[in-house]
Motif scaffolding. Structure first.
Motif, short mmCIF file in Angstrom:
data_model
loop_
_atom_site.label_atom_id
_atom_site.label_comp_id
_atom_site.label_asym_id
_atom_site.label_seq_id
_atom_site.Cartn_x
_atom_site.Cartn_y
_atom_site.Cartn_z
N PRO A 72 0.81 -1.22 0.00
CA PRO A 72 0.00 0.00 0.00
C PRO A 72 0.85 1.28 0.00
O PRO A 72 1.96 1.29 0.52
N HIS A 73 0.31 2.31 -0.62
CA HIS A 73 0.91 3.65 -0.60
C HIS A 73 -0.18 4.67 -0.31
O HIS A 73 -1.37 4.39 -0.49
N THR A 74 0.26 5.85 0.10
CA THR A 74 -0.69 6.96 0.27
C THR A 74 -0.22 8.13 -0.60
O THR A 74 0.93 8.17 -1.05
N CYS A 107 4.39 9.92 0.18
CA CYS A 107 3.68 8.75 0.70
C CYS A 107 3.98 8.69 2.20
O CYS A 107 5.14 8.61 2.59
N ILE A 109 3.56 6.36 4.24
CA ILE A 109 4.09 5.06 4.67
C ILE A 109 5.58 4.96 4.31
O ILE A 109 6.35 4.34 5.03
N HIS A 110 5.96 5.58 3.19
CA HIS A 110 7.36 5.59 2.73
C HIS A 110 7.74 7.05 2.43
O HIS A 110 7.68 7.48 1.27
N MET A 113 9.28 8.68 -0.69
CA MET A 113 8.54 8.82 -1.95
C MET A 113 7.95 10.23 -2.00
O MET A 113 6.96 10.50 -1.30
CU CU Z 1 4.41 4.25 -0.19
#
Ligand code: CU
Length: 123
Positions: A72-74, A107, A109-110, A113
């Motif tokens: 998953p990404h946001t 993102c 979560i990461h 990014m």
């Molecule tokens: Cu991500």
């Protein structure tokens, strides 16, 4: 036998008409009625990357992000202008940019990014 062939031909004709009708309807929906320009833009998220790192668009453009990764990404605006939920594989998020300006996003979560949308005055 001839009658069966003509029925098959009619069914094929209907199927072709139906399949041809839906893409053109989708394109029509994407057109800006004032300019006739096709406004919508899609940004694919793939391999932990927003595939359009610096996108420039005129105001009024709807941008859709779609996640092609297996994780998953946001899509989250650094300045809290927009925020998606966690997008699973093939899920998407859309935002329409109405005001000119620079819109960095990442993102959550990461956080490595990162990408930008630059919105210019409406054409
Ligand atoms: Cu991500």
């Amino acid at each position: 036998m001839k009658r069966i062939f003509s029925i098959i031909a009619i069914v094929f004709a209907i199927a072709l008409t139906a399949s041809a009708a839906s893409p053109s309807a989708a394109l029509a929906a994407a057109e800006d009625p004032s300019t006739g320009a096709k406004n919508d833009v899609t940004i694919v998220i793939d391999n932990f990357t927003f595939m359009a790192p610096n996108l420039t668009i005129p105001a009024g453009t709807k941008v859709t992000w779609i996640n092609h990764d297996d994780v998953p990404h946001t899509v989250v605006s650094t300045e809290q202008k927009f925020k998606s939920k966690a997008l699973d594989t093939d899920e998407s998020f859309s935002f329409t940019f109405t005001e000119p300006g620079k819109y960095p996003y990442f993102c959550s979560i990461h956080p490595k990014m990162v990408a930008n949308v630059v919105v210019t005055e409406k054409k």
